[in-house]
Design a protein around this motif. Structure first.
Motif, PDB file in Angstrom:
ATOM      1  N   ASP B  52     -20.701   4.429 -30.127  1.00  0.00           N
ATOM      2  CA  ASP B  52     -21.008   5.804 -29.746  1.00  0.00           C
ATOM      3  C   ASP B  52     -22.237   5.827 -28.834  1.00  0.00           C
ATOM      4  O   ASP B  52     -23.362   5.635 -29.291  1.00  0.00           O
ATOM      5  N   ASN B  55     -25.255   8.581 -29.416  1.00  0.00           N
ATOM      6  CA  ASN B  55     -26.258   8.337 -30.447  1.00  0.00           C
ATOM      7  C   ASN B  55     -26.963   6.990 -30.223  1.00  0.00           C
ATOM      8  O   ASN B  55     -27.677   6.507 -31.077  1.00  0.00           O
ATOM      9  N   ARG B  69     -22.715  18.187 -32.633  1.00  0.00           N
ATOM     10  CA  ARG B  69     -22.862  17.227 -33.726  1.00  0.00           C
ATOM     11  C   ARG B  69     -23.804  17.763 -34.806  1.00  0.00           C
ATOM     12  O   ARG B  69     -24.932  17.281 -34.949  1.00  0.00           O
ATOM     13  N   GLN B 277     -20.612   7.716 -39.725  1.00  0.00           N
ATOM     14  CA  GLN B 277     -21.130   6.951 -38.589  1.00  0.00           C
ATOM     15  C   GLN B 277     -22.583   6.530 -38.748  1.00  0.00           C
ATOM     16  O   GLN B 277     -22.948   5.408 -38.409  1.00  0.00           O
ATOM     17  N   GLN B 281     -23.709   2.689 -37.886  1.00  0.00           N
ATOM     18  CA  GLN B 281     -24.326   2.396 -36.588  1.00  0.00           C
ATOM     19  C   GLN B 281     -25.767   1.919 -36.786  1.00  0.00           C
ATOM     20  O   GLN B 281     -26.215   0.988 -36.122  1.00  0.00           O
ATOM     21  N   GLY B 317     -16.970   4.655 -25.258  1.00  0.00           N
ATOM     22  CA  GLY B 317     -17.881   5.446 -26.062  1.00  0.00           C
ATOM     23  C   GLY B 317     -17.047   6.333 -26.969  1.00  0.00           C
ATOM     24  O   GLY B 317     -15.832   6.150 -27.100  1.00  0.00           O
ATOM     25  N   ARG B 318     -17.678   7.309 -27.569  1.00  0.00           N
ATOM     26  CA  ARG B 318     -16.916   8.141 -28.493  1.00  0.00           C
ATOM     27  C   ARG B 318     -16.984   9.599 -28.064  1.00  0.00           C
ATOM     28  O   ARG B 318     -17.728   9.966 -27.160  1.00  0.00           O
ATOM     29  N   GLN B 322     -18.466  15.660 -33.076  1.00  0.00           N
ATOM     30  CA  GLN B 322     -18.224  14.844 -34.263  1.00  0.00           C
ATOM     31  C   GLN B 322     -16.951  15.325 -34.947  1.00  0.00           C
ATOM     32  O   GLN B 322     -16.475  16.434 -34.698  1.00  0.00           O
ATOM     33  N   THR B 328     -17.192   9.962 -35.433  1.00  0.00           N
ATOM     34  CA  THR B 328     -16.714  10.371 -34.124  1.00  0.00           C
ATOM     35  C   THR B 328     -15.453   9.583 -33.806  1.00  0.00           C
ATOM     36  O   THR B 328     -15.272   8.465 -34.281  1.00  0.00           O
TER      37      THR B 328
END
Lengths: 477, 399
Positions: B52, B55, B69, B277, B281, B317-318, B322, B328
């Motif tokens: 992602d 973030n 988000r 997430q 992450q 990416g995402r 969210q 995500t």
């Protein structure tokens, strides 16, 4: 080529290697061929039943509570891809008709998908197996209407107002004509014709009339109110389709690297004339004089699946942990139902790199003797959760999630008995001839003998077998 | 026990291979190669699973970001501030230091036209360096090896620190070596039997058998080479024992020993954060950051940091918004990190994608990743970008 060498080559290409009884009693090619083609299409494989699917179908998912629960359930279902994978692998090992499975494996790469839905995978596989030696047109039509392909190439999203060209592009580029024989405009027009082709929750084909574009289309120089079936028929009418398919079949069954264009042209002409009779095409190849040549023996790199099946057909083995067979596919770079992309596995030299070659050369000892192989294949499915690279376990001092090869129980009896009567001095050359499709030099053979265990006759046969299977030549078919 | 009693299989076993080694080393004293001049090294870190980007490099003054988000957005007081509107994920403390030192360049909005949201396909596109509609069977670094090594003998020009080789490193004629653990691989690849077989490599002219023998000979010789050179230079740094830590430690040892290897490749993941997430992450970034810090210190201590370029990428990416599981879903463009001692344009290379100009909820890419590859190939590896990528892409000027 003498009859024995012809038999060896035939069974290497039309199956997964020659069986001992065929090696000991080679037959005229016509007789051998007659037994390779079954009279009836094979019965379907069923690892995931319709009842299983009811638990996981979109409708069942909708009824579930939280997103997390759904994810968990989906994950559980995806894991069952392994069941159909192993069932088919087992079928390849135990079948009396290896040519059916070998050819189905070709179509599995030709009509490659990767959808993580074992129920749809299974449906598509059975289409491929049933039509493997049948009519290509029938197979193309059934594949194009299968839930697996409709989903994989996004035809579910192909609607009149928002056409999705994915299926239309690949049906021409990869399934029929090959690149360079159609225009971008042809893709657009064909995509319109396939609008409305979809499948229901059960994986059965449905035609959504309201999403279908029934207007006039121009396709490959023709004009009409074409629907999807019309497009497939027009594609089958193109001689180029027969040429493209024949080239690919030639590379799969004859030679990875060298294509004799004259032979392909002749084969393609009769394939087209026969209205795409696959069995007839293969018979033409396997009875051709040019097929039984020294230059053809060893002109193929065995695919990982061929290799894995070949071991098991050579020596019966029981895997206590069937996951091993799945991990082996990963380590070697070919997992059934997980083609790298819609173009399938490139094959040939592409199977070989330094690490895969070392694994291939280690495997006979790992499977048949006492070696460990402490390697971990990449987990190529990020959605299955933690990859082995995700190393929390390692951090906490626990063992990493490496997959140790669980050694199978190998039944050597029949094999040893078959070679037990052979004079010791004849054994190396005979075993080398039996196990290797291309030959090896006398010097290479002497060196291999020098590594063998001479203690008992049994040790000698076993060790020679393993050492020969470790040679680069064993990787070739 | 008579000699023939010895089970033949021991000849090839790990046990006997390691018994053989002291003698092998006694046979000749291995000298570390001299410092190589103008030897540029690329280290690729693949963040698998789709990291992602939003973030990672955070637009901490952007309302759309916080609205999209509600529970996942990183609050402004938590992030590591880079500029008045951009910050770094708090788990990337070491990278923030590199940023402050002028050793980090962040390229934003990297992607490709007609983005694919399947892990496999998009990773394929990134690894082969293709467009979204091309299906290539070789990787961009593999094709680089093809152009590089025509007619030359190389031991280990490119290494993936793993047990299996990624498509990125497969060429037509030449591929990288995949080695997870140098000692284990050496034991497996250089048994006396294999070495004997490999010694016949020159006798095989048939195309396929010749290729197999050539690959075997190169593998055994590269494996010997790595085994020896790996012992030359002890590190003064403490690396974490995580997977990425061990891998970067291996790479550090080889670079500092002046190995001829130009390209190193590792993967870290999975960043597929559909559910929960934040924890995942953070954990993965902490592991990455904790491994990069001693790695960079190691390179600096040996005067190598100017010759190394570390590049991170992810297959996509995402999504900006969210999902319902505090995660995500698969998206499009993301950010790439370029780390090294010779950056021409450190800092933020370009602005983050505009969050008010989304394509069906996804970020629009502003830089094609093949432009980044072109830059690395031409300005760092002195290769012909067009020969490797098949087309001419406009390069960037971060190096």
């Amino acid at each position: 080529m003498d009859l024995l060498q012809k038999n060896k080559l035939l069974y290497s290409r039309a199956g997964f290697g020659i069986a001992l009884r065929d090696y000991q009693q080679p037959r005229p090619i016509d007789a051998a061929l007659a037994d390779l083609f079954p009279l009836a299409a094979p019965t379907g494989l069923e690892a995931v039943t319709e009842a299983d699917w009811q638990q996981y179908s979109p409708d069942a998912m909708k009824a579930m509570g939280s997103e997390a629960d759904k994810k968990e359930k989906q994950k559980e279902f995806r894991k069952r891809t392994k069941d159909i994978n192993l069932m088919w692998l087992q079928q390849m090992v135990y079948t009396s008709f290896p040519l059916v499975e070998k050819t189905a494996l070709f179509w599995h790469g030709h009509f490659a998908t990767r959808i993580n839905n074992p129920y749809y995978d299974q449906k598509l596989l059975n289409i491929l197996r049933k039509n493997a030696l049948g009519n290509f047109g029938d197979m193309l039509r059934q594949v194009s209407k299968s839930s697996a392909m409709l989903q994989f190439l996004n035809n579910q999203q192909n609607k009149k107002l928002h056409p999705n060209e994915n299926f239309a592009r690949e049906v021409m580029e990869l399934f029929t004509l090959g690149r360079g024989h159609y225009t971008e405009e042809d893709i657009k027009e064909a995509a319109r014709a396939f609008t409305g082709w979809a499948h229901d929750g059960n994986g059965d084909f449905v035609f959504r009339k309201r999403q279908h574009d029934d207007g006039l289309k121009k396709f490959l120089g023709r004009e009409g109110y074409f629907n999807g079936d019309d497009i497939l028929n027009i594609l089958l009418e193109q001689k180029q389709t027969a040429v493209f398919l024949t080239q690919k079949i030639y590379r799969y069954f004859v030679s990875d690297e060298k294509t004799d264009e004259k032979h392909v042209k002749e084969l393609a002409a009769s394939f087209y004339k026969s209205n795409y009779d696959i069995a007839a095409l293969l018979k033409e190849i396997f009875t051709a004089d040019w097929f039984y040549k020294e230059s053809v023996a060893g002109a193929k790199v065995k695919s990982p699946v061929e290799l894995i099946v070949g071991y098991q057909r050579l020596l019966p083995m029981q895997f206590t942990n069937t996951k091993t067979l799945y991990s082996l596919q990963r380590l070697l770079g070919q997992v059934l139902f997980e083609a790298p992309n819609v173009a399938g596995w490139p094959g040939g030299k592409n199977w070989i790199d330094s690490s895969s070659l070392v694994v291939r050369m280690r495997l006979p000892e790992v499977l048949l003797a006492t070696q460990d192989l402490d390697l971990s294949p990449k987990d190529t499915d990020p959605e299955m959760g933690e990859m082995h690279h995700n190393t929390t376990e390692m951090q906490e001092g626990a063992k990493p999630t490496n997959i140790k090869m669980a050694r199978p129980v190998v039944d050597w009896d029949a094999y040893l008995a078959a070679w037990g009567q052979t004079r010791k001095e004849d054994l190396p050359a005979l075993l080398a001839d039996y196990l290797l499709v291309p030959g090896i030099t006398a010097q290479q053979l002497r060196e291999t003998i020098s590594f063998a265990d001479h203690f008992t006759d049994t040790d000698y046969i076993r060790s020679l077998t393993i050492l020969l299977m470790e040679l680069p030549e064993y990787q070739l078919g | 026990m008579p000699i023939s009693r010895r089970k033949f299989i021991q000849v090839g076993s790990l046990a006997s291979a390691s018994l053989m080694l002291p003698q092998f080393l006694r046979g000749f004293q291995y000298q570390a190669p001299a410092q190589r001049s103008n030897h540029k090294i690329l280290v690729v870190i693949q963040l698998s699973g789709g990291n992602d980007g939003l973030n990672t490099v955070v637009p901490y003054r952007n309302d759309i970001y916080y609205k999209s988000r509600p529970t996942l957005a990183l609050p402004a007081d938590k992030i590591l501030t880079l500029t008045d509107d951009t910050g770094l994920n708090p788990a990337l403390k070491g990278l923030k230091q590199q940023y402050d030192d002028g050793h980090l360049s962040i390229i934003n909005g990297v992607g490709y036209p007609d983005p694919n949201r399947s892990h496999f396909r998009s990773m394929d596109i990134w690894q082969t360096g293709s467009t979204a509609s091309e299906m290539l069977t070789t990787g961009w670094l593999g094709r680089y090896l093809d152009t590089r090594s025509a007619g030359q003998q190389h031991n280990a020009l490119a290494i993936e620190v793993d047990d299996t080789l990624s498509l990125a490193l497969k060429g037509d004629e030449r591929s990288a070596l995949a080695v997870q653990n140098i000692e284990t691989f050496h034991a497996a690849a250089t048994t006396p039997y294999f070495k004997k077989i490999a010694s016949h490599a020159d006798e095989h002219e048939e195309k396929l058998a010749g290729y197999l023998y050539k690959t075997l000979a190169e593998t055994t010789s590269a494996s010997d080479y790595l085994y020896q050179i790996n012992k030359v230079k002890a590190t003064g740094q403490t690396y974490p024992t995580t997977g990425i830590g061990k891998r970067l430690k291996t790479i550090g040892a080889l670079i500092n020993a002046n190995a001829e290897t130009q390209v190193y490749y590792v993967s870290h993941g999975s960043f597929d954060t559909h559910v929960g997430q934040a924890d995942r992450q953070t954990r993965l970034f902490t592991q990455l950051d904790d491994a990069l810090t001693p790695f960079i210190a190691d390179l600096k201590a040996n005067g190598k940091f100017e010759d190394v370029l570390i590049m991170t990428f992810s297959e996509f990416g995402r999504r900006v918004e969210q999902n319902a599981s505090n995660g995500t879903d698969h998206g499009t463009a993301g950010s790439m990190f370029m780390i090294g001692g010779s950056l021409k344009k450190p800092g933020l290379y370009n602005p983050l994608p505009n969050l008010s100009m989304l394509d069906a909820g996804d970020l629009e890419h502003s830089i094609d990743f093949k432009q980044v590859y072109t830059t690395v190939l031409e300005k760092w590896l002195q290769a012909d970008g067009k020969a490797v990528l098949g087309r001419r892409y406009t390069g960037l000027d971060f190096i």
